[in-house]
Design a protein around this motif. Structure first.
Motif, mmCIF file in Angstrom:
data_model
loop_
_atom_site.group_PDB
_atom_site.id
_atom_site.type_symbol
_atom_site.label_atom_id
_atom_site.label_comp_id
_atom_site.label_asym_id
_atom_site.label_seq_id
_atom_site.Cartn_x
_atom_site.Cartn_y
_atom_site.Cartn_z
ATOM 1 N N TYR A 248 0.861 -1.404 0.099
ATOM 2 C CA TYR A 248 -0.176 -0.108 -0.083
ATOM 3 C C TYR A 248 1.069 1.391 -0.013
ATOM 4 O O TYR A 248 0.312 2.263 -0.605
ATOM 5 N N ASN A 249 2.015 1.318 0.718
ATOM 6 C CA ASN A 249 2.674 2.462 0.708
ATOM 7 C C ASN A 249 4.167 1.991 0.051
ATOM 8 O O ASN A 249 4.668 1.122 0.600
ATOM 9 N N LEU A 250 4.681 2.986 -1.059
ATOM 10 C CA LEU A 250 5.827 2.681 -1.741
ATOM 11 C C LEU A 250 6.815 3.604 -1.570
ATOM 12 O O LEU A 250 6.407 4.743 -1.401
ATOM 13 N N PHE A 251 8.057 3.393 -1.316
ATOM 14 C CA PHE A 251 9.137 4.321 -0.930
ATOM 15 C C PHE A 251 10.188 4.100 -1.813
ATOM 16 O O PHE A 251 10.853 2.921 -2.162
ATOM 17 N N GLU A 252 10.762 5.219 -2.626
ATOM 18 C CA GLU A 252 11.962 5.259 -3.209
ATOM 19 C C GLU A 252 12.889 6.066 -2.665
ATOM 20 O O GLU A 252 12.872 7.119 -1.964
ATOM 21 N N VAL A 253 14.196 5.176 -2.288
ATOM 22 C CA VAL A 253 15.019 5.773 -1.272
ATOM 23 C C VAL A 253 16.204 6.293 -2.064
ATOM 24 O O VAL A 253 16.733 5.425 -2.917
ATOM 25 N N THR A 254 16.795 7.573 -2.106
ATOM 26 C CA THR A 254 17.978 7.824 -2.960
ATOM 27 C C THR A 254 18.691 9.189 -2.345
ATOM 28 O O THR A 254 18.060 10.030 -1.547
ATOM 29 N N VAL A 255 19.921 9.304 -2.616
ATOM 30 C CA VAL A 255 20.521 10.425 -2.225
ATOM 31 C C VAL A 255 21.315 11.165 -3.754
ATOM 32 O O VAL A 255 22.362 11.721 -3.791
ATOM 33 N N LYS A 256 20.517 10.863 -4.659
ATOM 34 C CA LYS A 256 20.895 11.254 -6.120
ATOM 35 C C LYS A 256 19.790 12.300 -6.514
ATOM 36 O O LYS A 256 18.742 12.295 -6.264
ATOM 37 N N LYS A 257 20.180 13.014 -7.748
ATOM 38 C CA LYS A 257 19.143 13.909 -8.330
ATOM 39 C C LYS A 257 17.749 13.235 -8.817
ATOM 40 O O LYS A 257 17.945 12.206 -9.351
ATOM 41 N N ILE A 258 16.629 13.564 -8.625
ATOM 42 C CA ILE A 258 15.468 13.195 -8.936
ATOM 43 C C ILE A 258 14.927 14.267 -9.919
ATOM 44 O O ILE A 258 14.740 15.191 -9.804
ATOM 45 N N GLU A 277 -1.787 2.983 -8.830
ATOM 46 C CA GLU A 277 -2.660 4.003 -7.932
ATOM 47 C C GLU A 277 -2.092 4.046 -6.477
ATOM 48 O O GLU A 277 -2.444 4.663 -5.636
ATOM 49 N N LYS A 278 -0.834 3.099 -6.381
ATOM 50 C CA LYS A 278 -0.290 3.036 -4.996
ATOM 51 C C LYS A 278 0.247 4.349 -4.500
ATOM 52 O O LYS A 278 1.062 5.090 -5.385
ATOM 53 N N GLN A 279 0.495 4.893 -3.386
ATOM 54 C CA GLN A 279 0.985 6.097 -2.829
ATOM 55 C C GLN A 279 2.497 5.728 -2.832
ATOM 56 O O GLN A 279 3.041 4.946 -2.477
ATOM 57 N N VAL A 280 3.226 6.789 -3.452
ATOM 58 C CA VAL A 280 4.947 6.719 -3.788
ATOM 59 C C VAL A 280 5.570 7.985 -3.040
ATOM 60 O O VAL A 280 5.010 9.298 -3.046
ATOM 61 N N SER A 281 6.397 7.798 -2.142
ATOM 62 C CA SER A 281 7.020 8.831 -1.568
ATOM 63 C C SER A 281 8.537 8.446 -1.740
ATOM 64 O O SER A 281 9.078 7.334 -1.640
ATOM 65 N N GLY A 305 -0.255 13.044 -14.124
ATOM 66 C CA GLY A 305 -1.442 12.741 -13.458
ATOM 67 C C GLY A 305 -1.302 11.665 -12.196
ATOM 68 O O GLY A 305 -2.054 10.939 -11.465
ATOM 69 N N LYS A 306 0.266 11.506 -11.797
ATOM 70 C CA LYS A 306 0.583 10.441 -10.684
ATOM 71 C C LYS A 306 1.046 11.478 -9.610
ATOM 72 O O LYS A 306 1.897 12.423 -9.794
ATOM 73 N N GLN A 307 0.312 11.421 -8.322
ATOM 74 C CA GLN A 307 0.960 12.283 -7.331
ATOM 75 C C GLN A 307 2.144 11.458 -6.580
ATOM 76 O O GLN A 307 2.367 10.268 -6.316
ATOM 77 N N PHE A 308 3.298 12.174 -6.444
ATOM 78 C CA PHE A 308 4.452 11.806 -5.769
ATOM 79 C C PHE A 308 4.757 12.703 -4.448
ATOM 80 O O PHE A 308 4.405 13.947 -4.739
ATOM 81 N N ASN A 309 5.272 12.009 -3.539
ATOM 82 C CA ASN A 309 5.443 12.558 -2.121
ATOM 83 C C ASN A 309 7.086 12.650 -2.122
ATOM 84 O O ASN A 309 7.684 11.926 -2.580
ATOM 85 N N PHE A 310 7.551 13.614 -1.554
ATOM 86 C CA PHE A 310 9.027 13.949 -1.260
ATOM 87 C C PHE A 310 9.176 13.955 0.264
ATOM 88 O O PHE A 310 8.776 15.067 0.749
ATOM 89 N N VAL A 311 10.062 13.239 1.080
ATOM 90 C CA VAL A 311 10.426 13.432 2.458
ATOM 91 C C VAL A 311 11.808 13.361 2.448
ATOM 92 O O VAL A 311 12.588 12.881 1.985
ATOM 93 N N GLU A 312 11.975 14.406 3.358
ATOM 94 C CA GLU A 312 13.532 14.673 3.578
ATOM 95 C C GLU A 312 14.237 13.479 4.338
ATOM 96 O O GLU A 312 13.884 13.104 5.458
ATOM 97 N N ILE A 313 15.154 13.082 3.836
ATOM 98 C CA ILE A 313 15.920 11.693 4.148
ATOM 99 C C ILE A 313 16.485 11.943 5.648
ATOM 100 O O ILE A 313 16.617 11.158 6.671
ATOM 101 N N ARG A 314 16.985 13.117 6.026
ATOM 102 C CA ARG A 314 17.735 13.432 7.196
ATOM 103 C C ARG A 314 16.761 13.305 8.303
ATOM 104 O O ARG A 314 16.850 12.701 9.415
ATOM 105 N N SER A 315 15.562 14.173 8.520
ATOM 106 C CA SER A 315 14.545 14.052 9.213
ATOM 107 C C SER A 315 13.862 12.647 9.342
ATOM 108 O O SER A 315 13.499 12.215 10.487
ATOM 109 N N PHE A 316 13.724 11.935 8.340
ATOM 110 C CA PHE A 316 13.199 10.674 8.184
ATOM 111 C C PHE A 316 13.976 9.667 9.204
ATOM 112 O O PHE A 316 13.336 9.008 10.052
ATOM 113 N N ILE A 317 15.331 9.752 9.030
ATOM 114 C CA ILE A 317 16.222 8.780 9.643
ATOM 115 C C ILE A 317 15.911 9.262 11.225
ATOM 116 O O ILE A 317 16.152 8.245 12.119
#
Length: 358
Positions: A248-258, A277-281, A305-317
């Motif tokens: 249900y929740n999908l995460f792409e983890v990177t420290v490279k340019k998106i 249709e799944k949520q992507v962050s 047409g696809k909603q993407f979320n962006f989460v700060e990796i520093r605060s996330f960890i």
């Protein structure tokens, strides 16, 4: 000889060569013609983080063992390198020699001719050129000299692996540190030694799995032994959450340019597994990793047409570490230490860990 038999012969050949190499010393090869030159080539080829070029040479040598008429410099792919490496050589190297699942294919990329033009522009170019030069040396040698050159190659592989294994990985004493002190050290490691994205994905995965360890939610991905992109490996994302076997929740983890291409690749991957249709962050560095994207507002972007979320990796960890007990943090650190200790980890990663957690 069928394919399975051929691959098994390839595997056993490399195992035998590695076992034999363990009995040699450097002095055993000093009578090789042009010894100093040959040694310099092998240092440029083997004693580097890049695995693909030594994989090319190992595949070429094994291909010649299987078929003495094989010409790796002019017809590299005629030995079926994917099959003999991924189903043979890889398993001979596993836990002994630093390697990936598809090393030679990652740098050869369907190129049949291995020459100076092929080596030009590769990274590192010196290693690519060394692979070409060493194969030229093997092709030009007499039968007896050829065997010495091949044995020297495997000897240097073992020597390199031993030099990596000799680096002892520190186990941080978490009882001496507050959670956020450990968290900041871990974050420094993630950002300074990402190892092409392997480390950020692994750390985020380990922390998420620890957080959900007593939950019915299952965390998948992150530290799987899966090779290739999400599209080719049929993964919905780097990491994802499942409930009742349903992601249900999908995460792409990177420290490279998106950029737009990365988002297009993500959409293609989601489409291939039926999860558009799944949520992507994207868990990434903000703002540096999303500077090229226009229209990001409040951590979100509607793209095609696809909603993407962006989460700060520093605060996330840092936030995830705050939810863990001291014992749970220690358990995560032990799991990471075990991973960093694997022979496949580059020297830079191993030394980086030790420099931060010493």
């Amino acid at each position: 000889m069928n394919v399975a038999q051929r691959n098994e012969r390839a595997k056993q050949y490399v195992i035998d060569k590695l076992d034999l190499a363990s009995d040699f010393t450097e002095s055993d090869f000093q009578n090789i013609p042009n010894y100093d030159y040959i040694k310099s080539i092998l240092l440029a080829l083997i004693f580097v983080p890049a695995k693909g070029f030594r994989g090319v040479v190992a595949t070429a040598i094994t291909g010649k063992y299987l078929n003495p008429n094989y010409d790796p410099l002019n017809d590299f792919y005629s030995c079926n390198p994917r099959s003999i490496f991924e189903q043979g050589i890889f398993y001979a190297f596993e836990n002994r020699i630093p390697c990936g699942k598809s090393d030679p294919l990652n740098v050869a990329k369907n190129i049949n001719v291995l020459d100076d033009a092929w080596a030009k522009g590769k990274r590192p170019q010196a290693s690519a050129q060394a692979a070409v030069d060493y194969l030229h040396c093997i092709e030009a040698a007499s039968n007896e000299e050829q065997e010495d050159l091949i044995n020297y190659f495997f000897f240097k592989l073992v020597e390199y692996a031993n030099s990596i294994a000799s680096i002892q990985i520190i186990v941080p004493d978490q009882q001496e540190l507050a959670n956020q002190v450990s968290a900041n050290k871990l974050l420094e490691f993630v950002l300074r030694f990402p190892e092409s994205g392997t480390i950020p994905q692994l750390v985020v995965s380990k922390l998420m799995k620890k957080l959900y360890s007593t939950s019915t939610v299952v965390v998948e991905g992150g530290d799987e032994s899966v090779f290739g992109t999400n599209t080719t490996s049929k993964k919905p994302a780097d990491i994802w959450l499942e409930s009742s076997n349903t992601p249900y929740n999908l995460f792409e983890v990177t420290v490279k340019k998106i950029d737009a291409k990365r988002l297009d690749d993500c959409i293609q991957s989601l489409h291939s597994v039926g999860m558009l249709e799944k949520q992507v962050s994207f868990v990434c560095r903000i703002p540096e990793d999303i500077n090229s994207l226009s229209g990001v507002q409040n951590g979100a972007l509607n793209y095609k047409g696809k909603q993407f979320n962006f989460v700060e990796i520093r605060s996330f960890i840092l936030s995830m570490m705050a939810f863990l007990s001291a014992q749970e943090v220690h358990e995560v650190m032990l799991e990471l230490q075990s991973f960093i200790s694997q022979i496949e980890r580059p020297i830079t990663t191993r030394n980086g860990w030790n420099s931060i957690f010493c």
